[in-house]
Design a protein around this motif. Structure first.
Motif, PDB file in Angstrom:
ATOM      1  N   LEU A   1       0.814  -1.207   0.000  1.00  0.00           N
ATOM      2  CA  LEU A   1       0.000   0.000   0.000  1.00  0.00           C
ATOM      3  C   LEU A   1       0.855   1.269   0.000  1.00  0.00           C
ATOM      4  O   LEU A   1       1.981   1.256   0.481  1.00  0.00           O
ATOM      5  CB  LEU A   1      -0.901   0.033   1.235  1.00  0.00           C
ATOM      6  CG  LEU A   1      -1.820  -1.167   1.410  1.00  0.00           C
ATOM      7  CD1 LEU A   1      -2.648  -0.973   2.657  1.00  0.00           C
ATOM      8  CD2 LEU A   1      -2.718  -1.308   0.204  1.00  0.00           C
ATOM      9  N   PRO A   2       0.314   2.358  -0.508  1.00  0.00           N
ATOM     10  CA  PRO A   2       1.063   3.626  -0.507  1.00  0.00           C
ATOM     11  C   PRO A   2       1.058   4.262   0.884  1.00  0.00           C
ATOM     12  O   PRO A   2       0.378   5.245   1.136  1.00  0.00           O
ATOM     13  CB  PRO A   2       0.311   4.487  -1.523  1.00  0.00           C
ATOM     14  CG  PRO A   2      -1.064   3.934  -1.576  1.00  0.00           C
ATOM     15  CD  PRO A   2      -0.980   2.493  -1.230  1.00  0.00           C
TER      16      PRO A   2
ATOM     17  N   VAL B   1       3.142   5.986   2.280  1.00  0.00           N
ATOM     18  CA  VAL B   1       3.672   7.344   2.339  1.00  0.00           C
ATOM     19  C   VAL B   1       2.533   8.355   2.401  1.00  0.00           C
ATOM     20  O   VAL B   1       2.713   9.481   2.859  1.00  0.00           O
ATOM     21  CB  VAL B   1       4.602   7.568   1.128  1.00  0.00           C
ATOM     22  CG1 VAL B   1       3.795   7.826  -0.131  1.00  0.00           C
ATOM     23  CG2 VAL B   1       5.567   8.674   1.399  1.00  0.00           C
ATOM     24  N   GLY B   2       1.326   7.949   2.001  1.00  0.00           N
ATOM     25  CA  GLY B   2       0.175   8.837   2.077  1.00  0.00           C
ATOM     26  C   GLY B   2      -0.287   9.117   3.496  1.00  0.00           C
ATOM     27  O   GLY B   2      -1.099  10.003   3.730  1.00  0.00           O
ATOM     28  N   THR B   3       0.229   8.366   4.464  1.00  0.00           N
ATOM     29  CA  THR B   3      -0.156   8.637   5.852  1.00  0.00           C
ATOM     30  C   THR B   3       0.660   9.784   6.443  1.00  0.00           C
ATOM     31  O   THR B   3       0.425  10.188   7.579  1.00  0.00           O
ATOM     32  CB  THR B   3       0.067   7.393   6.734  1.00  0.00           C
ATOM     33  OG1 THR B   3       1.445   7.039   6.656  1.00  0.00           O
ATOM     34  CG2 THR B   3      -0.779   6.238   6.279  1.00  0.00           C
TER      35      THR B   3
ATOM     36  N   PRO C   1       0.767  13.141   6.010  1.00  0.00           N
ATOM     37  CA  PRO C   1       0.078  14.298   6.603  1.00  0.00           C
ATOM     38  C   PRO C   1      -0.634  13.957   7.897  1.00  0.00           C
ATOM     39  O   PRO C   1      -0.705  14.781   8.817  1.00  0.00           O
ATOM     40  CB  PRO C   1      -0.931  14.701   5.522  1.00  0.00           C
ATOM     41  CG  PRO C   1      -0.899  13.679   4.480  1.00  0.00           C
ATOM     42  CD  PRO C   1       0.295  12.839   4.660  1.00  0.00           C
ATOM     43  N   ILE C   2      -1.140  12.725   8.010  1.00  0.00           N
ATOM     44  CA  ILE C   2      -1.841  12.328   9.233  1.00  0.00           C
ATOM     45  C   ILE C   2      -0.873  12.303  10.411  1.00  0.00           C
ATOM     46  O   ILE C   2      -1.173  12.794  11.499  1.00  0.00           O
ATOM     47  CB  ILE C   2      -2.497  10.948   9.033  1.00  0.00           C
ATOM     48  CG1 ILE C   2      -3.547  11.048   7.932  1.00  0.00           C
ATOM     49  CG2 ILE C   2      -3.101  10.447  10.319  1.00  0.00           C
ATOM     50  CD1 ILE C   2      -4.082   9.723   7.491  1.00  0.00           C
TER      51      ILE C   2
ATOM     52  N   LYS D   1      -0.006  15.732  11.583  1.00  0.00           N
ATOM     53  CA  LYS D   1      -1.048  16.309  12.441  1.00  0.00           C
ATOM     54  C   LYS D   1      -0.959  15.726  13.852  1.00  0.00           C
ATOM     55  O   LYS D   1      -1.174  16.423  14.835  1.00  0.00           O
ATOM     56  CB  LYS D   1      -2.423  16.016  11.828  1.00  0.00           C
ATOM     57  CG  LYS D   1      -3.526  16.772  12.555  1.00  0.00           C
ATOM     58  CD  LYS D   1      -4.722  17.015  11.660  1.00  0.00           C
ATOM     59  CE  LYS D   1      -5.456  15.698  11.452  1.00  0.00           C
ATOM     60  NZ  LYS D   1      -6.795  15.920  10.897  1.00  0.00           N
ATOM     61  N   TRP D   2      -0.648  14.425  13.961  1.00  0.00           N
ATOM     62  CA  TRP D   2      -0.614  13.790  15.266  1.00  0.00           C
ATOM     63  C   TRP D   2       0.633  14.141  16.048  1.00  0.00           C
ATOM     64  O   TRP D   2       0.585  14.287  17.268  1.00  0.00           O
ATOM     65  CB  TRP D   2      -0.676  12.267  15.116  1.00  0.00           C
ATOM     66  CG  TRP D   2      -2.004  11.741  14.717  1.00  0.00           C
ATOM     67  CD1 TRP D   2      -3.189  12.422  14.685  1.00  0.00           C
ATOM     68  CD2 TRP D   2      -2.298  10.413  14.305  1.00  0.00           C
ATOM     69  NE1 TRP D   2      -4.205  11.596  14.270  1.00  0.00           N
ATOM     70  CE2 TRP D   2      -3.679  10.345  14.041  1.00  0.00           C
ATOM     71  CE3 TRP D   2      -1.525   9.256  14.151  1.00  0.00           C
ATOM     72  CZ2 TRP D   2      -4.297   9.186  13.622  1.00  0.00           C
ATOM     73  CZ3 TRP D   2      -2.151   8.096  13.734  1.00  0.00           C
ATOM     74  CH2 TRP D   2      -3.529   8.080  13.473  1.00  0.00           C
TER      75      TRP D   2
ATOM     76  N   ILE E   1      13.020   7.027   1.397  1.00  0.00           N
ATOM     77  CA  ILE E   1      11.910   7.635   0.670  1.00  0.00           C
ATOM     78  C   ILE E   1      10.909   8.206   1.654  1.00  0.00           C
ATOM     79  O   ILE E   1      10.455   9.352   1.513  1.00  0.00           O
ATOM     80  CB  ILE E   1      11.219   6.585  -0.232  1.00  0.00           C
ATOM     81  CG1 ILE E   1      12.147   6.165  -1.355  1.00  0.00           C
ATOM     82  CG2 ILE E   1       9.929   7.141  -0.790  1.00  0.00           C
ATOM     83  CD1 ILE E   1      11.588   5.051  -2.189  1.00  0.00           C
TER      84      ILE E   1
ATOM     85  N   ILE F   1      12.131  11.518   3.400  1.00  0.00           N
ATOM     86  CA  ILE F   1      12.204  12.684   2.531  1.00  0.00           C
ATOM     87  C   ILE F   1      10.816  13.138   2.086  1.00  0.00           C
ATOM     88  O   ILE F   1      10.466  14.314   2.182  1.00  0.00           O
ATOM     89  CB  ILE F   1      13.086  12.390   1.294  1.00  0.00           C
ATOM     90  CG1 ILE F   1      14.524  12.138   1.741  1.00  0.00           C
ATOM     91  CG2 ILE F   1      13.032  13.555   0.318  1.00  0.00           C
ATOM     92  CD1 ILE F   1      15.440  11.758   0.620  1.00  0.00           C
ATOM     93  N   VAL F   2      10.020  12.194   1.600  1.00  0.00           N
ATOM     94  CA  VAL F   2       8.697  12.567   1.093  1.00  0.00           C
ATOM     95  C   VAL F   2       7.811  13.090   2.219  1.00  0.00           C
ATOM     96  O   VAL F   2       7.025  14.027   2.017  1.00  0.00           O
ATOM     97  CB  VAL F   2       8.041  11.367   0.388  1.00  0.00           C
ATOM     98  CG1 VAL F   2       6.602  11.680   0.033  1.00  0.00           C
ATOM     99  CG2 VAL F   2       8.809  11.005  -0.863  1.00  0.00           C
TER     100      VAL F   2
ATOM    101  N   PHE G   1       7.744  16.725   2.707  1.00  0.00           N
ATOM    102  CA  PHE G   1       6.982  17.584   1.808  1.00  0.00           C
ATOM    103  C   PHE G   1       5.702  18.055   2.472  1.00  0.00           C
ATOM    104  O   PHE G   1       5.092  19.020   2.039  1.00  0.00           O
ATOM    105  CB  PHE G   1       6.602  16.834   0.527  1.00  0.00           C
ATOM    106  CG  PHE G   1       7.756  16.521  -0.372  1.00  0.00           C
ATOM    107  CD1 PHE G   1       7.636  15.541  -1.329  1.00  0.00           C
ATOM    108  CD2 PHE G   1       8.947  17.203  -0.280  1.00  0.00           C
ATOM    109  CE1 PHE G   1       8.685  15.243  -2.185  1.00  0.00           C
ATOM    110  CE2 PHE G   1      10.009  16.916  -1.119  1.00  0.00           C
ATOM    111  CZ  PHE G   1       9.872  15.929  -2.082  1.00  0.00           C
ATOM    112  N   PHE G   2       5.272  17.335   3.495  1.00  0.00           N
ATOM    113  CA  PHE G   2       4.000  17.643   4.135  1.00  0.00           C
ATOM    114  C   PHE G   2       4.136  18.549   5.344  1.00  0.00           C
ATOM    115  O   PHE G   2       3.186  18.793   6.042  1.00  0.00           O
ATOM    116  CB  PHE G   2       3.306  16.360   4.572  1.00  0.00           C
ATOM    117  CG  PHE G   2       2.751  15.573   3.433  1.00  0.00           C
ATOM    118  CD1 PHE G   2       3.446  14.507   2.915  1.00  0.00           C
ATOM    119  CD2 PHE G   2       1.548  15.917   2.871  1.00  0.00           C
ATOM    120  CE1 PHE G   2       2.940  13.787   1.853  1.00  0.00           C
ATOM    121  CE2 PHE G   2       1.022  15.195   1.810  1.00  0.00           C
ATOM    122  CZ  PHE G   2       1.723  14.136   1.299  1.00  0.00           C
TER     123      PHE G   2
END
Lengths: 261, 306, 280
Positions: free
Chosen positions: C129-130, C132-134, C136-137, C140-141, C216, C219-220, C223-224
């Motif tokens: 699963l991606p 890395v999309g977590t 921003p979550i 926030k936490w 990865i 670094i990625v 970005f958030f």
């Protein structure tokens, strides 16, 4: 020589439940093995010889019947480290040296450092592998690896040796040599050996008692007390006595087979 | 099939953990909101509440617990909230609407698939070159292996903007990134696969005086099938992740990555979570499809391992 | 024009040298095997420099290797600070956390065949699963400092390491386990003396995959949201300032860090799994 029974099986039955229905691996198997015997089990695939050996070792549980090793149940005998087991493949750990492999059971059983070193040296000499303790398994030939596996089974001084087709994967010349060595070992250590094999000459050459088994269901067809002398050179295989016993073994195998045809 | 029960149990355990965690995670926010709504909250000042843990707050304000499951801006949405949002934006919207997850899914999926196709084809060609040319093998292959350790993914948004400023927009820039990310796993995997036949098999072909080309089609290519499929599965999920990352901080308006960002920026966490789960389901579906093709193909070739 | 011809000549020359080396009598020697890809790499850099210069390529699109090299030297301290923030604090902390957690869960699951059969497929699914999309979550936490990055990395490396460790622990043959039973060895001796050493090739496979993911992820994730330091932060802000050579400089640092970590794990792997056929 006293005839002390150390392995005793009475009406042993073992049925496996498989996807294709029940498999009657052992049916009413009764047998006595005395101290100092060399007993060979011979028969075609599926006759139950390996299963019976595993029952003695406590690696399989019979569905009915009794089996006693040194007067205890096989499980108790296993916990008491009563026997050494030699498998068809050497099964040495590639990440340990030969010496390290032989130390494996000794570590598990809690032997001290000096004693471990002493035992490793002793058993390596017994199997003619002195000086190989720092080599790795892949540096040794198949025959040498199997000898190391036998040394490992001898390291903790169990009285009983259970061997499941240990020389099956080796060529005949090496096999002959190892047969001779095994007999010498047996004479020197006076252990009780149960030996499973596919080879008729090997069974007769090595044993004091030959148990012929047949499949479907797995059972004993014949038990032959060998009349050959304990001290045997390899060319005893050409003697008339030997050939007569071989005939008897073949007959036993054939009758077992014809019951099913 | 006997794995069905264990898998369900593990998933059920994870869901249970999630559902239980919603309460402490959201409790502080819920308490603040409840106070503004003139409900009874213990302790009754935000500063006092800061020193109490989420669990502690929950125990002292059990009447607020149900509110943690329906909070509009949760720290941790409950499963039913995420499912609800997904249902709303998948089935409750027209597919062409800019609020439909299906629309965004397609925006992400199209370049993923295109890039994957390009990357895989090029990768296979390069792999053949490496296997048959010693020069290419020794000069290029080490770089192929090293490149797998380089986090190229970090460049993804940059590539989009650069190509955009050169007038290349739309599906193509993202496809290039997806192509790059699937390229190297396919090269490494195919090379391993093309080299997998053992010496005995190769000798047999020599006794037939088979040409290199005949050897390729008859032996090397079929032998590489299991390795190829393993790489394809890695490649497709890498392509999808690459496309999503490429949609990130470059003002992208559409696609899963954009939705995750939009939800975060506009204070609508449910939008982010829904997009994240939709992306996860897409990834699982893609890998699943390839897994299915793999099983069917390998079975027909008699190379199935189960 | 001249520059283009020079570039072509350099390319041809480099290729010719490599052909001679690859097909020559010394091609099996380790020094030659390292030399060939190095020559290939140097050739590319020279050709790159010549073409950028010859065609006056906009440095925004593709900066020259010399300017990237210059940046690496000039911005040394800032690059070092970025490296520490992203790689040391973010990536490596997360790597260790995720790895230890994965290892612990694998050992726990190992005691139950039921759990193993459930965890392998679910873990494999999660690994695809991606994650890395977590990012921003987690920001926030946990706030925008390195802790959130470490959390993302920990989750990203958890699943591949878990799946590989569980698969490795399963990989012993019935015969080896039977041998342990004949010694009356219990669960722990069997685990420590047989199954863990046997699982090492699998475990290291998982650890190697995880090093790339850790980089990865760290670094990625930046970005958030990030404090004013960090490789991901530097990449996106330099990009906004159109200072592409700085972007490339950071990428090179990332590449070196990635290869370095991967190489370190491979060296340890060689020592620990020296006995495996793939290492002999």
């Amino acid at each position: 020589m006293s005839q002390q029974t150390i392995i005793s099986a009475r009406n042993l039955n073992l049925t496996f439940t498989t996807n294709d229905g029940p498999v009657h691996a052992l049916k009413d198997v009764s047998l006595d093995i005395n101290k100092g015997d060399f007993v060979s089990f011979i028969g075609p695939s599926g006759c139950g010889k390996t299963t019976f050996l595993r029952c003695i070792a406590g690696l399989e549980t019979p569905t009915s019947g009794d089996i006693a090793v040194n007067g205890m149940t096989p499980d108790q005998a296993r916990q008491a480290r009563a026997y050494g087991y030699v498998f068809q493949a050497a099964g040495l750990y590639p990440w340990r040296t030969i010496g390290g492999n032989i130390k494996l059971p000794l570590e598990i059983m809690g032997f001290g450092k000096a004693e471990k070193a002493q035992r490793v040296k002793r058993v390596l000499e017994l199997v003619d592998l002195a000086g190989f303790d720092r080599k790795f398994p892949w540096q040794l030939s198949g025959g040498m690896q199997q000898r190391a596996s036998i040394a490992r089974a001898l390291a903790f001084d169990a009285d009983i040796l259970l061997m499941d087709e240990p020389f099956g994967a080796l060529d005949e010349i090496v096999r002959d040599h190892l047969n001779e060595q095994l007999l010498q070992l047996w004479a020197r250590t006076e252990k009780t050996i149960a030996f499973v094999t596919h080879s008729i000459p090997e069974a007769i050459y090595l044993s004091t008692k030959i148990v012929v088994m047949s499949p479907r269901p797995g059972r004993i067809s014949d038990v032959i007390e060998s009349t050959l002398p304990r001290d045997r050179p390899l060319d005893i295989r050409d003697s008339p006595e030997f050939i007569e016993i071989a005939h008897r073994v073949r007959d036993g195998l054939r009758t077992g087979h014809s019951d099913n045809v | 099939m006997k794995s069905v029960l264990p898998i369900f149990s593990v998933i059920a355990a994870i869901l249970l953990f999630w559902v239980v965690s919603v309460v402490p995670m959201n409790m502080h926010l819920v308490a603040d909101q409840a106070q503004r709504d003139d409900l009874v909250v213990t302790p009754d000042t935000p500063t006092a509440r800061q020193n109490v843990s989420g669990i502690g707050l929950a125990l002292r304000n059990t009447h607020l617990i149900p509110l943690t499951y329906t909070f509009v801006r949760p720290n941790l949405p409950s499963p039913h909230q995420v499912a609800g949002e997904m249902y709303k934006t998948i089935f409750g919207q027209k597919i062409t609407s800019k609020r439909s997850l299906v629309y965004h899914g397609w925006v992400t999926l199209a370049p993923t698939l295109l890039g994957f196709l390009i990357g895989t084809s090029l990768g296979i060609f390069l792999a053949v070159g490496i296997v048959y040319s010693r020069v290419m093998d020794l000069s290029v292959m080490p770089w192929a292996i090293v490149s797998q350790t380089i986090p190229i993914l970090a460049l993804a948004p940059m590539v989009i903007v650069v190509l955009g400023s050169m007038g290349v927009q739309g599906v193509l820039p993202k496809s290039i990134i997806a192509a790059y990310l699937s390229f190297f796993p396919v090269v490494v995997g195919m090379v391993k696969g093309l080299r997998s036949p053992d010496a005995m098999q190769l000798d047999l072909l020599r006794t037939y005086s088979a040409s290199k080309s005949q050897g390729f089609w008859a032996l090397r290519l079929p032998s590489s099938a299991p390795y190829l499929f393993a790489s394809l599965k890695i490649g497709i999920s890498a392509s999808l992740v690459g496309t999503i990352v490429a949609e990130l901080p470059t003002g992208a308006r559409a696609g899963f990555g954009a939705r995750m960002l939009v939800g975060d920026q506009y204070g609508q966490p449910l939008v982010s979570w829904a997009a994240l789960f939709a992306a996860a389901i897409t990834a699982a579906a893609l890998v699943g499809i390839f897994g299915f093709i793999e099983k069917a193909t390998l079975k027909r070739m008699g190379m199935a391992t189960t | 024009m001249i520059a283009t011809i020079c570039a072509l000549l350099v390319w041809a020359g480099g290729w010719w040298i490599n052909v001679r080396l690859a097909n020559g009598p010394q091609s099996h020697r380790a020094s030659v095997r390292v030399l060939i890809p190095v020559i290939f790499g140097i050739t590319i850099i020279i050709v790159w420099e010549l073409l950028v210069w010859a065609y006056d390529i906009n440095p925004v699109i593709l900066p020259a290797p010399s300017s990237i090299g210059g940046r690496l030297i000039v911005e040394g301290p800032r690059l070092w600070a970025d490296f520490q923030q992203t790689i040391v604090k973010g990536a490596m902390t997360g790597y260790v956390l995720g790895g230890v957690a994965a290892f612990g869960v694998a050992i726990l699951a190992d005691r139950s065949d039921f759990l193993t059969r459930g965890i392998l497929p679910v873990g494999g699914f999660m690994a695809a699963l991606p994650i890395v999309g977590t990012a921003p979550i987690f920001v926030k936490w946990l706030g925008s400092d390195w802790e959130s990055k470490a959390a993302v990395v920990a989750v990203m490396v958890f699943f591949p390491i878990l799946v590989n460790t569980v698969a490795g622990l399963k990989d012993t043959t019935a015969m080896q386990r039977d041998l342990m039973r004949t010694y009356g060895a219990g669960y722990w001796p069997t685990l420590l003396k047989l199954r863990l050493p046997s699982a090492m090739p699998f475990i290291f496979n998982g650890l190697k995959i995880a090093t790339t993911l850790a980089l990865i992820g760290a670094i990625v994730a930046e970005f958030f949201g990030s404090p004013t330091v960090g490789m991901g932060f530097r990449i996106s802000t330099s990009f906004g300032q159109l200072a592409l050579d700085m972007v490339w400089a950071e990428i090179i640092i990332a590449a070196l860090a990635g290869s370095g970590l991967y190489g370190a794990i491979t060296l340890i792997e060689k020592r620990v799994t020296f006995w495996h056929p793939s290492q002999r």
